[in-house]
Design a protein around this motif. Structure first.
Motif, PDB file in Angstrom:
ATOM      1  N   ILE A 157       0.812  -1.211   0.000  1.00 60.08           N
ATOM      2  CA  ILE A 157       0.000   0.000   0.000  1.00 60.08           C
ATOM      3  C   ILE A 157       0.849   1.265   0.000  1.00 60.08           C
ATOM      4  CG2 ILE A 157      -1.679   1.320   1.350  1.00 60.08           C
ATOM      5  CD1 ILE A 157      -2.778  -1.263   2.337  1.00 60.08           C
ATOM      6  N   ARG A 158       0.527   2.149  -0.921  1.00 55.80           N
ATOM      7  CA  ARG A 158       1.153   3.474  -0.889  1.00 55.80           C
ATOM      8  C   ARG A 158       0.282   4.341   0.005  1.00 55.80           C
ATOM      9  NH1 ARG A 158       2.389   7.658  -5.688  1.00 55.80           N
ATOM     10  NH2 ARG A 158       3.534   9.085  -4.358  1.00 55.80           N
ATOM     11  N   ILE A 159       0.885   4.847   1.074  1.00 56.59           N
ATOM     12  CA  ILE A 159       0.083   5.497   2.116  1.00 56.59           C
ATOM     13  C   ILE A 159      -0.355   6.904   1.712  1.00 56.59           C
ATOM     14  CG2 ILE A 159       0.051   6.231   4.546  1.00 56.59           C
ATOM     15  CD1 ILE A 159       0.370   3.217   4.379  1.00 56.59           C
ATOM     16  N   ALA A 160       0.554   7.688   1.103  1.00 58.84           N
ATOM     17  CA  ALA A 160       0.255   9.098   0.833  1.00 58.84           C
ATOM     18  C   ALA A 160       0.571   9.458  -0.611  1.00 58.84           C
ATOM     19  CB  ALA A 160       1.062   9.978   1.785  1.00 58.84           C
ATOM     20  N   GLU A 161      -0.076  10.521  -1.109  1.00 60.60           N
ATOM     21  CA  GLU A 161       0.195  10.953  -2.495  1.00 60.60           C
ATOM     22  C   GLU A 161       1.544  11.641  -2.584  1.00 60.60           C
ATOM     23  OE1 GLU A 161      -3.558  12.827  -2.170  1.00 60.60           O
ATOM     24  OE2 GLU A 161      -3.919  10.695  -1.793  1.00 60.60           O
ATOM     25  N   HIS A 162       1.985  12.291  -1.488  1.00 66.34           N
ATOM     26  CA  HIS A 162       3.290  12.955  -1.510  1.00 66.34           C
ATOM     27  C   HIS A 162       4.406  11.935  -1.265  1.00 66.34           C
ATOM     28  CE1 HIS A 162       2.472  12.974   2.807  1.00 66.34           C
ATOM     29  NE2 HIS A 162       1.321  13.482   2.476  1.00 66.34           N
ATOM     30  N   SER A 163       5.660  12.404  -1.221  1.00 67.21           N
ATOM     31  CA  SER A 163       6.785  11.467  -1.232  1.00 67.21           C
ATOM     32  C   SER A 163       7.099  10.856   0.132  1.00 67.21           C
ATOM     33  CB  SER A 163       8.030  12.176  -1.765  1.00 67.21           C
ATOM     34  OG  SER A 163       8.323  13.258  -0.926  1.00 67.21           O
ATOM     35  N   GLU A 164       6.381  11.209   1.177  1.00 66.57           N
ATOM     36  CA  GLU A 164       6.703  10.667   2.508  1.00 66.57           C
ATOM     37  C   GLU A 164       5.443  10.103   3.140  1.00 66.57           C
ATOM     38  OE1 GLU A 164       7.219  10.221   6.564  1.00 66.57           O
ATOM     39  OE2 GLU A 164       5.955  11.853   5.907  1.00 66.57           O
ATOM     40  N   PRO A 165       5.406   8.863   3.577  1.00 72.68           N
ATOM     41  CA  PRO A 165       6.480   7.872   3.485  1.00 72.68           C
ATOM     42  C   PRO A 165       6.629   7.354   2.055  1.00 72.68           C
ATOM     43  CG  PRO A 165       4.632   7.066   4.832  1.00 72.68           C
ATOM     44  CD  PRO A 165       4.212   8.359   4.272  1.00 72.68           C
ATOM     45  N   LEU A 166       7.887   7.208   1.642  1.00 73.45           N
ATOM     46  CA  LEU A 166       8.200   6.852   0.258  1.00 73.45           C
ATOM     47  C   LEU A 166       7.815   5.402  -0.058  1.00 73.45           C
ATOM     48  CD1 LEU A 166       9.563   7.800  -2.359  1.00 73.45           C
ATOM     49  CD2 LEU A 166      11.731   6.977  -1.428  1.00 73.45           C
ATOM     50  N   LEU A 167       8.238   4.501   0.840  1.00 74.83           N
ATOM     51  CA  LEU A 167       8.029   3.077   0.538  1.00 74.83           C
ATOM     52  C   LEU A 167       6.602   2.652   0.828  1.00 74.83           C
ATOM     53  CD1 LEU A 167      11.260   1.568   2.119  1.00 74.83           C
ATOM     54  CD2 LEU A 167      10.761   1.835  -0.316  1.00 74.83           C
ATOM     55  N   ARG A 168       6.110   1.732  -0.003  1.00 74.13           N
ATOM     56  CA  ARG A 168       4.821   1.115   0.272  1.00 74.13           C
ATOM     57  C   ARG A 168       4.926   0.254   1.534  1.00 74.13           C
ATOM     58  NH1 ARG A 168       1.101   0.766  -4.084  1.00 74.13           N
ATOM     59  NH2 ARG A 168       1.828   1.957  -5.870  1.00 74.13           N
ATOM     60  N   ARG A 169       3.768  -0.108   2.130  1.00 75.06           N
ATOM     61  CA  ARG A 169       3.744  -0.959   3.319  1.00 75.06           C
ATOM     62  C   ARG A 169       3.022  -2.266   2.992  1.00 75.06           C
ATOM     63  NH1 ARG A 169       7.019   2.874   4.536  1.00 75.06           N
ATOM     64  NH2 ARG A 169       6.843   3.930   6.554  1.00 75.06           N
ATOM     65  N   PRO A 170       3.657  -3.406   3.296  1.00 72.42           N
ATOM     66  CA  PRO A 170       2.990  -4.699   3.020  1.00 72.42           C
ATOM     67  C   PRO A 170       1.956  -5.043   4.094  1.00 72.42           C
ATOM     68  CG  PRO A 170       5.200  -5.073   3.913  1.00 72.42           C
ATOM     69  CD  PRO A 170       4.998  -3.583   3.897  1.00 72.42           C
ATOM     70  N   ILE A 171       0.746  -5.383   3.670  1.00 72.70           N
ATOM     71  CA  ILE A 171      -0.320  -5.803   4.590  1.00 72.70           C
ATOM     72  C   ILE A 171      -1.016  -7.027   3.992  1.00 72.70           C
ATOM     73  CG2 ILE A 171      -2.502  -5.161   5.727  1.00 72.70           C
ATOM     74  CD1 ILE A 171      -0.257  -3.445   6.791  1.00 72.70           C
ATOM     75  N   SER A 172      -1.261  -8.031   4.817  1.00 73.28           N
ATOM     76  CA  SER A 172      -1.878  -9.270   4.347  1.00 73.28           C
ATOM     77  C   SER A 172      -3.341  -9.067   3.966  1.00 73.28           C
ATOM     78  CB  SER A 172      -1.833 -10.330   5.455  1.00 73.28           C
ATOM     79  OG  SER A 172      -0.506 -10.566   5.823  1.00 73.28           O
ATOM     80  N   ILE A 173      -3.777  -9.897   3.039  1.00 73.99           N
ATOM     81  CA  ILE A 173      -5.196  -9.939   2.688  1.00 73.99           C
ATOM     82  C   ILE A 173      -5.876 -10.833   3.727  1.00 73.99           C
ATOM     83  CG2 ILE A 173      -6.838 -10.752   0.963  1.00 73.99           C
ATOM     84  CD1 ILE A 173      -4.524 -10.196  -1.126  1.00 73.99           C
ATOM     85  N   CYS A 174      -6.880 -10.277   4.412  1.00 72.07           N
ATOM     86  CA  CYS A 174      -7.541 -11.019   5.509  1.00 72.07           C
ATOM     87  C   CYS A 174      -8.783 -11.735   5.015  1.00 72.07           C
ATOM     88  CB  CYS A 174      -7.893 -10.039   6.619  1.00 72.07           C
ATOM     89  SG  CYS A 174      -8.938 -10.687   7.904  1.00 72.07           S
ATOM     90  N   SER A 175      -9.549 -11.079   4.138  1.00 73.70           N
ATOM     91  CA  SER A 175     -10.800 -11.671   3.660  1.00 73.70           C
ATOM     92  C   SER A 175     -11.116 -11.121   2.276  1.00 73.70           C
ATOM     93  CB  SER A 175     -11.917 -11.325   4.651  1.00 73.70           C
ATOM     94  OG  SER A 175     -13.117 -11.938   4.253  1.00 73.70           O
ATOM     95  N   ILE A 176     -11.598 -12.009   1.405  1.00 72.76           N
ATOM     96  CA  ILE A 176     -11.902 -11.617   0.024  1.00 72.76           C
ATOM     97  C   ILE A 176     -13.380 -11.885  -0.234  1.00 72.76           C
ATOM     98  CG2 ILE A 176     -11.318 -11.999  -2.417  1.00 72.76           C
ATOM     99  CD1 ILE A 176      -8.698 -13.395  -1.341  1.00 72.76           C
ATOM    100  N   GLU A 177     -14.083 -10.884  -0.734  1.00 73.82           N
ATOM    101  CA  GLU A 177     -15.501 -11.043  -1.079  1.00 73.82           C
ATOM    102  C   GLU A 177     -15.659 -10.732  -2.562  1.00 73.82           C
ATOM    103  OE1 GLU A 177     -17.422 -12.243   1.146  1.00 73.82           O
ATOM    104  OE2 GLU A 177     -16.160 -11.912   2.902  1.00 73.82           O
ATOM    105  N   GLN A 178     -15.556 -11.762  -3.402  1.00 74.22           N
ATOM    106  CA  GLN A 178     -15.589 -11.532  -4.851  1.00 74.22           C
ATOM    107  C   GLN A 178     -16.936 -10.966  -5.320  1.00 74.22           C
ATOM    108  OE1 GLN A 178     -13.149 -11.425  -6.685  1.00 74.22           O
ATOM    109  NE2 GLN A 178     -11.560 -12.793  -5.932  1.00 74.22           N
ATOM    110  N   GLU A 179     -18.029 -11.350  -4.655  1.00 76.33           N
ATOM    111  CA  GLU A 179     -19.359 -10.906  -5.112  1.00 76.33           C
ATOM    112  C   GLU A 179     -19.479  -9.385  -5.054  1.00 76.33           C
ATOM    113  OE1 GLU A 179     -19.330 -12.859  -1.986  1.00 76.33           O
ATOM    114  OE2 GLU A 179     -18.673 -14.417  -3.367  1.00 76.33           O
ATOM    115  N   THR A 180     -18.870  -8.789  -4.028  1.00 69.87           N
ATOM    116  CA  THR A 180     -19.006  -7.339  -3.864  1.00 69.87           C
ATOM    117  C   THR A 180     -17.737  -6.591  -4.286  1.00 69.87           C
ATOM    118  OG1 THR A 180     -18.279  -7.607  -1.583  1.00 69.87           O
ATOM    119  CG2 THR A 180     -20.649  -7.510  -1.948  1.00 69.87           C
ATOM    120  N   LEU A 181     -16.723  -7.326  -4.775  1.00 68.32           N
ATOM    121  CA  LEU A 181     -15.423  -6.758  -5.166  1.00 68.32           C
ATOM    122  C   LEU A 181     -14.717  -6.086  -3.988  1.00 68.32           C
ATOM    123  CD1 LEU A 181     -16.160  -5.218  -8.694  1.00 68.32           C
ATOM    124  CD2 LEU A 181     -15.074  -7.397  -8.152  1.00 68.32           C
TER     125      LEU A 181
END
Ligand code: FAD
Ligand code: FES
Length: 255
Positions: free
Chosen positions: A41-65
């Motif tokens: 995840i890219r947290i902000a539109e500006h350059s800080e924090p620069l790096l994305r943050r990894p977060i696990s997928i907890c639940s997927i609901e394909q019907e509702t996207l």
């Protein structure tokens, strides 16, 4: 297929001490197939924090996207993330990495063992295993009662045991203390949590097929920067990249 794009936040709330559940909606959800994968995840539109943050997928609901993440506020990135509101958008890259293989047999008895913020990816896994009729025993470890989340949700899938280090809820101690009390032996186990916990779980369940999800500091998330390398048990400088070879590895692979 990895996709990158904006997704809209539809729900966002604190569910335990500094632990937030965020649900987002968008077409990228259609690419999310395997439990245990993560998004970057890219947290902000500006350059800080620069790096994305990894977060696990907890639940997927394909019907509702929609898909749901659970994260703990630790540093600058997750602190900024916690300030977002429903209706805001976040820049999501994913799904990334290789997740948990889902065994599909009612003969199987699986142990699911999660520690703290390692619990979330086990939830989508539990949903899939339940669809296949797999028997599950679930052990979730936390520091304290205020940190516990998703106890009721996991109870829908099997016997669920909670441990807390300070003894304020469930069994006092670690997930391995609960493991030692169980009479049954699993045919397979899945685990996600801190490295020390994963090694203790491996040692407690020798000769049983296991799949462990590792966390490592990440840069690119796609195998290009070497920020996430981990030594393997082969020694001689052999390593794997947690982002693209994992984050899920078979027991016995990571040193
Ligand atoms: C595959 C994977 C899945 C994860 N899933 C979850 C989850 O579902 N929920 C959750 O709360 N946390 C999860 N984490 C940990 C989460 O990525 C870090 O807690 C988060 O990046 C911290 O960011 P920060 O800006 O708040 O902290 P900072 O300390 O400000 O972060 C600084 C840098 O360190 C990196 N970093 C810090 N801690 C970690 C860590 N433990 N692992 C990897 N990188 C780190 C950040 O990405 C960032 O680049 C996961 C990590 C990985 C690798
Ligand atoms: S984070 Fe760049 S190679 Fe894994």
């Amino acid at each position: 297929m990895i996709r990158t794009g904006l997704m809209e936040i539809v729900r966002h709330k604190e569910i335990a001490d500094r632990v937030f559940e965020m649900t987002v909606i968008g077409q990228q959800t259609t690419a999310m197939q395997q439990p245990g994968q993560f998004v970057h995840i890219r947290i902000a539109e500006h350059s800080e924090p620069l790096l994305r943050r990894p977060i696990s997928i907890c639940s997927i609901e394909q019907e509702t996207l929609e898909f749901t993440m659970i994260y703990r506020v630790d540093g600058r990135g997750t602190q900024l993330l916690s300030q977002k509101r429903p209706g805001d958008s976040i820049d999501v890259m994913g799904p990334l990495g290789n997740g948990f293989p889902v065994v599909a047999s009612p003969e199987v008895h699986a142990f699911l063992i999660g520690g703290g913020i390692g619990v979330p990816p086990l939830y989508e896994l539990a949903k899939r295993l339940a669809e296949s009729g797999v028997k599950m025993t679930i052990i979730l470890g936390f520091q304290s009662k205020k940190d516990v989340f998703y106890e009721e949700q996991f109870k829908e899938f099997g016997d669920t045991f909670i441990t807390t280090v300070d003894g304020s809820h469930g069994l006092p101690g670690y997930v391995t203390d609960q493991l030692a009390l169980l009479q049954e032996v699993p045919s397979i186990y899945y685990s996600c949590g801190p490295h020390a916990m994963l090694h203790a779980v491996e040692a407690a369940l020798p000769n049983i097929p296991g799949f462990l999800s590792y966390e490592q500091r990440m840069g690119c998330g796609i195998g290009a920067c070497f920020a996430c390398v981990c030594p393997t048990t082969k020694g001689n400088g052999d390593y794997v990249k947690v982002c693209s070879d994992g984050p899920v590895f078979q027991a016995g692979v990571i040193a």
